[in-house]
Design a protein around this motif. Structure first.
Motif, PDB file in Angstrom:
ATOM      1  N   GLY A  47       0.818  -1.207   0.000  1.00 45.64           N
ATOM      2  CA  GLY A  47       0.000   0.000   0.000  1.00 45.64           C
ATOM      3  C   GLY A  47       0.854   1.259   0.000  1.00 45.64           C
ATOM      4  N   GLY A  48       1.946   1.237   0.759  1.00 45.13           N
ATOM      5  CA  GLY A  48       2.859   2.380   0.771  1.00 45.13           C
ATOM      6  C   GLY A  48       3.511   2.601  -0.579  1.00 45.13           C
ATOM      7  N   VAL A  49       3.861   1.498  -1.228  1.00 44.72           N
ATOM      8  CA  VAL A  49       4.471   1.608  -2.557  1.00 44.72           C
ATOM      9  C   VAL A  49       3.472   2.200  -3.546  1.00 44.72           C
ATOM     10  CG1 VAL A  49       5.311   0.231  -4.509  1.00 44.72           C
ATOM     11  CG2 VAL A  49       6.185  -0.193  -2.228  1.00 44.72           C
ATOM     12  N   LEU A  50       2.221   1.798  -3.448  1.00 44.24           N
ATOM     13  CA  LEU A  50       1.209   2.374  -4.341  1.00 44.24           C
ATOM     14  C   LEU A  50       1.059   3.876  -4.114  1.00 44.24           C
ATOM     15  CD1 LEU A  50      -1.617  -0.318  -4.351  1.00 44.24           C
ATOM     16  CD2 LEU A  50       0.000   0.230  -6.159  1.00 44.24           C
ATOM     17  N   ILE A  51       1.116   4.297  -2.859  1.00 43.10           N
ATOM     18  CA  ILE A  51       1.016   5.731  -2.563  1.00 43.10           C
ATOM     19  C   ILE A  51       2.225   6.472  -3.118  1.00 43.10           C
ATOM     20  CG2 ILE A  51       1.033   7.426  -0.688  1.00 43.10           C
ATOM     21  CD1 ILE A  51      -0.695   5.412   0.894  1.00 43.10           C
ATOM     22  N   PHE A  52       3.430   5.920  -2.888  1.00 44.43           N
ATOM     23  CA  PHE A  52       4.636   6.570  -3.396  1.00 44.43           C
ATOM     24  C   PHE A  52       4.663   6.574  -4.918  1.00 44.43           C
ATOM     25  CE2 PHE A  52       6.594   5.616   0.822  1.00 44.43           C
ATOM     26  CZ  PHE A  52       6.817   6.934   1.178  1.00 44.43           C
ATOM     27  N   ALA A  53       4.188   5.504  -5.536  1.00 44.00           N
ATOM     28  CA  ALA A  53       4.191   5.439  -6.992  1.00 44.00           C
ATOM     29  C   ALA A  53       3.217   6.453  -7.584  1.00 44.00           C
ATOM     30  CB  ALA A  53       3.835   4.038  -7.453  1.00 44.00           C
ATOM     31  N   SER A  54       2.127   6.680  -6.900  1.00 43.04           N
ATOM     32  CA  SER A  54       1.162   7.633  -7.431  1.00 43.04           C
ATOM     33  C   SER A  54       1.652   9.075  -7.292  1.00 43.04           C
ATOM     34  CB  SER A  54      -0.191   7.475  -6.732  1.00 43.04           C
ATOM     35  OG  SER A  54      -0.083   7.846  -5.379  1.00 43.04           O
ATOM     36  N   THR A  55       2.610   9.300  -6.392  1.00 48.06           N
ATOM     37  CA  THR A  55       3.146  10.655  -6.224  1.00 48.06           C
ATOM     38  C   THR A  55       4.493  10.822  -6.932  1.00 48.06           C
ATOM     39  OG1 THR A  55       4.201  10.042  -4.143  1.00 48.06           O
ATOM     40  CG2 THR A  55       1.985  10.971  -4.023  1.00 48.06           C
TER      41      THR A  55
END
Length: 73
Positions: free
Chosen positions: A23-31
């Motif tokens: 989930g953290g990776v998805l957040i970082f990838a989206s930013t």
């Protein structure tokens, strides 16, 4: 605490940690911020390998556990 239950708890905790990291990776990838996913995965794999190694080494090296293997629960 039986060894099987301990390993199950550890597996559940690691799975929850993996979902959190994902989930953290998805957040970082989206930013558009590059995460250190390789380091995170390496640490998780190393932890799982270490726990597995310790469980197998303890099971094979402890002769007192063999006495209780003959009893039926």
């Amino acid at each position: 605490m039986p060894l099987d239950r301990l390993v199950l708890i550890i597996v559940c905790v690691l799975a929850a940690a993996g979902i959190t990291v994902y989930g953290g990776v998805l957040i970082f990838a989206s930013t558009q911020m590059p995460p250190l996913i390789g380091l995170g995965l390496l640490s998780i794999v190393a932890l799982v390998a270490y726990i597995g190694w310790r469980v197998v080494a303890e099971r094979l090296g402890n002769k007192e556990d063999d006495h209780y293997d003959r009893f039926k629960n």
